[in-house]
Design a protein around this motif. Structure first.
Motif, PDB file in Angstrom:
ATOM      1  N   ASP A  55      51.661  33.503   4.775  1.00 33.48           N
ATOM      2  CA  ASP A  55      52.828  34.249   5.249  1.00 33.48           C
ATOM      3  C   ASP A  55      52.732  34.494   6.753  1.00 33.48           C
ATOM      4  OD1 ASP A  55      55.051  35.820   5.511  1.00 33.48           O
ATOM      5  OD2 ASP A  55      54.192  37.582   4.528  1.00 33.48           O
ATOM      6  N   ARG A  56      53.841  34.236   7.484  1.00 35.07           N
ATOM      7  CA  ARG A  56      53.879  34.428   8.938  1.00 35.07           C
ATOM      8  C   ARG A  56      54.742  35.616   9.360  1.00 35.07           C
ATOM      9  NH1 ARG A  56      55.265  29.548  12.489  1.00 35.07           N
ATOM     10  NH2 ARG A  56      53.959  30.742  13.927  1.00 35.07           N
ATOM     11  N   LEU A  57      55.370  36.292   8.410  1.00 32.48           N
ATOM     12  CA  LEU A  57      56.262  37.398   8.751  1.00 32.48           C
ATOM     13  C   LEU A  57      55.569  38.755   8.697  1.00 32.48           C
ATOM     14  CD1 LEU A  57      59.565  36.282   6.986  1.00 32.48           C
ATOM     15  CD2 LEU A  57      58.829  35.924   9.354  1.00 32.48           C
ATOM     16  N   GLU A  58      54.312  38.768   8.283  1.00 33.94           N
ATOM     17  CA  GLU A  58      53.534  40.004   8.279  1.00 33.94           C
ATOM     18  C   GLU A  58      52.697  40.053   9.564  1.00 33.94           C
ATOM     19  OE1 GLU A  58      52.053  43.292   8.102  1.00 33.94           O
ATOM     20  OE2 GLU A  58      53.259  42.856   6.315  1.00 33.94           O
ATOM     21  N   PRO A  59      52.952  41.019  10.462  1.00 35.08           N
ATOM     22  CA  PRO A  59      52.292  41.001  11.776  1.00 35.08           C
ATOM     23  C   PRO A  59      50.805  41.323  11.767  1.00 35.08           C
ATOM     24  CG  PRO A  59      53.637  42.973  11.539  1.00 35.08           C
ATOM     25  CD  PRO A  59      53.929  42.116  10.340  1.00 35.08           C
ATOM     26  N   GLY A 104      37.667  29.933   9.049  1.00 37.58           N
ATOM     27  CA  GLY A 104      37.859  31.315   8.631  1.00 37.58           C
ATOM     28  C   GLY A 104      39.055  31.948   9.312  1.00 37.58           C
ATOM     29  N   PHE A 105      39.214  33.245   9.064  1.00 32.28           N
ATOM     30  CA  PHE A 105      40.287  34.036   9.656  1.00 32.28           C
ATOM     31  C   PHE A 105      39.670  35.253  10.339  1.00 32.28           C
ATOM     32  CE2 PHE A 105      42.137  31.687   6.213  1.00 32.28           C
ATOM     33  CZ  PHE A 105      43.405  31.325   6.653  1.00 32.28           C
ATOM     34  N   ILE A 106      40.266  35.664  11.448  1.00 33.63           N
ATOM     35  CA  ILE A 106      39.745  36.821  12.170  1.00 33.63           C
ATOM     36  C   ILE A 106      40.898  37.633  12.737  1.00 33.63           C
ATOM     37  CG2 ILE A 106      39.503  35.619  14.392  1.00 33.63           C
ATOM     38  CD1 ILE A 106      36.871  37.237  14.754  1.00 33.63           C
ATOM     39  N   LYS A 107      40.688  38.943  12.781  1.00 36.98           N
ATOM     40  CA  LYS A 107      41.674  39.868  13.327  1.00 36.98           C
ATOM     41  C   LYS A 107      40.979  40.769  14.335  1.00 36.98           C
ATOM     42  CE  LYS A 107      44.568  43.779  11.857  1.00 36.98           C
ATOM     43  NZ  LYS A 107      45.025  44.570  10.685  1.00 36.98           N
ATOM     44  N   PHE A 108      41.605  40.939  15.513  1.00 36.33           N
ATOM     45  CA  PHE A 108      41.054  41.832  16.527  1.00 36.33           C
ATOM     46  C   PHE A 108      41.806  43.165  16.512  1.00 36.33           C
ATOM     47  CE2 PHE A 108      40.310  37.494  18.322  1.00 36.33           C
ATOM     48  CZ  PHE A 108      38.946  37.488  18.108  1.00 36.33           C
ATOM     49  N   LEU A 109      42.952  43.232  17.186  1.00 31.97           N
ATOM     50  CA  LEU A 109      43.725  44.473  17.235  1.00 31.97           C
ATOM     51  C   LEU A 109      44.923  44.461  16.293  1.00 31.97           C
ATOM     52  CD1 LEU A 109      43.683  45.154  21.088  1.00 31.97           C
ATOM     53  CD2 LEU A 109      42.161  46.058  19.325  1.00 31.97           C
ATOM     54  N   GLU A 110      45.612  43.323  16.197  1.00 32.30           N
ATOM     55  CA  GLU A 110      46.767  43.288  15.293  1.00 32.30           C
ATOM     56  C   GLU A 110      46.888  41.978  14.521  1.00 32.30           C
ATOM     57  OE1 GLU A 110      51.127  44.916  15.877  1.00 32.30           O
ATOM     58  OE2 GLU A 110      50.999  42.829  16.569  1.00 32.30           O
ATOM     59  N   SER A 149      53.944  42.340  17.994  1.00 37.86           N
ATOM     60  CA  SER A 149      54.210  43.462  18.887  1.00 37.86           C
ATOM     61  C   SER A 149      53.534  43.219  20.238  1.00 37.86           C
ATOM     62  CB  SER A 149      53.687  44.763  18.271  1.00 37.86           C
ATOM     63  OG  SER A 149      52.264  44.762  18.257  1.00 37.86           O
ATOM     64  N   LYS A 150      53.720  44.164  21.160  1.00 38.41           N
ATOM     65  CA  LYS A 150      53.098  44.043  22.484  1.00 38.41           C
ATOM     66  C   LYS A 150      51.582  44.056  22.394  1.00 38.41           C
ATOM     67  CE  LYS A 150      56.930  46.157  25.051  1.00 38.41           C
ATOM     68  NZ  LYS A 150      57.328  47.267  25.961  1.00 38.41           N
ATOM     69  N   LEU A 151      51.058  44.667  21.337  1.00 41.51           N
ATOM     70  CA  LEU A 151      49.607  44.738  21.171  1.00 41.51           C
ATOM     71  C   LEU A 151      48.984  43.356  21.039  1.00 41.51           C
ATOM     72  CD1 LEU A 151      47.371  46.888  20.931  1.00 41.51           C
ATOM     73  CD2 LEU A 151      47.665  46.789  18.445  1.00 41.51           C
ATOM     74  N   ALA A 152      49.742  42.409  20.473  1.00 39.54           N
ATOM     75  CA  ALA A 152      49.230  41.046  20.302  1.00 39.54           C
ATOM     76  C   ALA A 152      49.056  40.326  21.629  1.00 39.54           C
ATOM     77  CB  ALA A 152      50.170  40.250  19.401  1.00 39.54           C
ATOM     78  N   TYR A 153      49.702  40.833  22.684  1.00 35.92           N
ATOM     79  CA  TYR A 153      49.614  40.199  24.003  1.00 35.92           C
ATOM     80  C   TYR A 153      48.881  41.088  25.010  1.00 35.92           C
ATOM     81  CZ  TYR A 153      53.341  37.425  21.880  1.00 35.92           C
ATOM     82  OH  TYR A 153      54.079  36.636  21.030  1.00 35.92           O
ATOM     83  N   LYS A 155      45.817  43.092  27.100  1.00 32.97           N
ATOM     84  CA  LYS A 155      44.622  42.611  27.800  1.00 32.97           C
ATOM     85  C   LYS A 155      43.401  42.631  26.885  1.00 32.97           C
ATOM     86  CE  LYS A 155      45.985  43.837  32.527  1.00 32.97           C
ATOM     87  NZ  LYS A 155      45.628  44.634  33.727  1.00 32.97           N
ATOM     88  N   ASP A 156      43.291  43.677  26.079  1.00 34.68           N
ATOM     89  CA  ASP A 156      42.143  43.768  25.176  1.00 34.68           C
ATOM     90  C   ASP A 156      42.167  42.645  24.143  1.00 34.68           C
ATOM     91  OD1 ASP A 156      41.070  45.978  26.419  1.00 34.68           O
ATOM     92  OD2 ASP A 156      42.085  47.417  25.111  1.00 34.68           O
ATOM     93  N   GLU A 157      43.355  42.357  23.599  1.00 33.24           N
ATOM     94  CA  GLU A 157      43.470  41.272  22.621  1.00 33.24           C
ATOM     95  C   GLU A 157      43.065  39.939  23.246  1.00 33.24           C
ATOM     96  OE1 GLU A 157      44.622  39.627  18.775  1.00 33.24           O
ATOM     97  OE2 GLU A 157      44.280  41.678  19.469  1.00 33.24           O
ATOM     98  N   ASN A 158      43.543  39.680  24.452  1.00 34.82           N
ATOM     99  CA  ASN A 158      43.194  38.432  25.139  1.00 34.82           C
ATOM    100  C   ASN A 158      41.708  38.368  25.470  1.00 34.82           C
ATOM    101  OD1 ASN A 158      45.815  37.382  25.106  1.00 34.82           O
ATOM    102  ND2 ASN A 158      46.378  38.475  26.981  1.00 34.82           N
TER     103      ASN A 158
END
Length: 318
Positions: A55-59, A104-110, A149-153, A155-158
């Motif tokens: 699914d790509r619609l769940e952020p 695998g799959f990984i998640k940082f902030l969002e 959201s903006k969180l995905a872009y 500085k911390d996420e990058n």
């Protein structure tokens, strides 16, 4: 030791004349629509195809569904055609990349990211099982840009993404689809109890955490590969006119790993620093009807199992 042809066939996965490697998916194609990723996997002999939906619609959540049906190539093409027709209003179905397994799959902030093997290289063979090294990998963001959201872009996420990308998966990581490369030859031939998901929880599978989500969701490891970190080399040698193969495998433990300056001794869970299992396998190809001669020697080393500490000093770095 000598291994009979019957036992050797079992060790390389031949049961009732059918090779187990035909049951493993080794090649994959990733497609995308606005709302879903579709991964199509097939076995080496092109006898069956399977479909994985992401699914790509769940952020910020990972939703994965595996189609339980085994399809033929024609049926799989029909499915892709129907998906394209049903999504024409939002751009249709688009091919993204070929790949050879999910790391695998990984998640940082969002958002979640999917790590893929996009190119591989054969580096050896053990009892008929091919061992591969990664030559190229890719990180694919799961959510569609319209739901991020903006969180995905941020500085911390990058910054976190750059840290992950700094890990060079093309150096010293290796895997096999059909051979339990994280286990010694003796454990493989003796029918070790570890199977499926439990193999990922052993000392030497470095992407255990990255694959935990998809393994827990699907209850299988059909779409992922178990990465071992260390050293692998196979050479053909000749002594006194007799040829044989020698394999050196070093498996580094994923627990309490690090440079000697940062990791020494033992931690509170009993894991010693820089724990490495080294295996030497020597075998000669057997003639028709003759048992195969093969030997395996395993050596385990690690830091001294004592709690260790050192006062830091700018003049006494070790």
């Amino acid at each position: 030791m000598e291994i009979s042809n019957e036992k050797l066939q079992k060790s390389v996965g031949i049961v009732d004349g059918v090779h187990s490697k035909s049951r493993y998916m080794q090649k994959f194609r990733l497609y995308e629509t606005r709302s879903m990723f579709y991964m199509i996997g097939r076995d080496k002999n092109r006898t069956f195809w399977r479909v994985l939906k992401i699914d790509r619609l769940e952020p910020s959540e990972l939703n994965i569904v595996e189609d339980p049906i085994l399809y033929t190539e024609t049926e799989c093409c029909d499915i892709l055609r129907c998906i394209h027709e049903g999504n024409k209003s939002t751009g249709g179905l688009k091919f993204l990349t070929n790949c050879y397994g999910i790391i695998g799959f990984i998640k940082f902030l969002e958002p979640y990211y999917m790590l893929l093997i996009t190119n591989r290289e054969k580096i050896g063979t053990i009892c008929g099982h091919t061992v591969y090294a990664i030559t190229k990998s890719e990180m694919v963001p799961i959510p569609h840009p319209s739901v991020r959201s903006k969180l995905a872009y941020s500085k911390d996420e990058n910054r976190y993404k750059k840290l992950l990308c700094s890990v060079d998966l093309t150096k010293d990581f290796f895997y096999s689809y059909s051979y339990n490369i994280m286990l010694s030859l003796q454990k493989n031939l003796s029918g070790h109890n570890s199977m499926g998901q439990s193999l990922y929880e052993t000392l030497f599978v470095w992407n255990e955490f990255l694959t935990r989500g998809i393994r827990k969701n699907l209850k299988n490891t059909s779409w992922t590969v178990a990465l071992v970190y260390g050293f692998f080399r196979q050479d053909n040698l000749s002594i006194s006119g007799r040829e044989f193969n020698m394999i050196i495998i070093a498996r580094r433990s994923r627990h309490y790993a690090g440079t000697r300056y940062l990791k020494r001794g033992v931690n509170e869970r009993g894991r010693v620093a820089n724990d490495v299992e080294t295996e030497q396998i020597v075998f000669a190809d057997a003639s028709d009807g003759s048992p195969m001669q093969i030997s395996s020697v395993v050596q385990v080393r690690g830091s001294i199992p004592l709690f260790w500490s050192q006062e830091s000093s700018p003049l006494n770095l070790k």
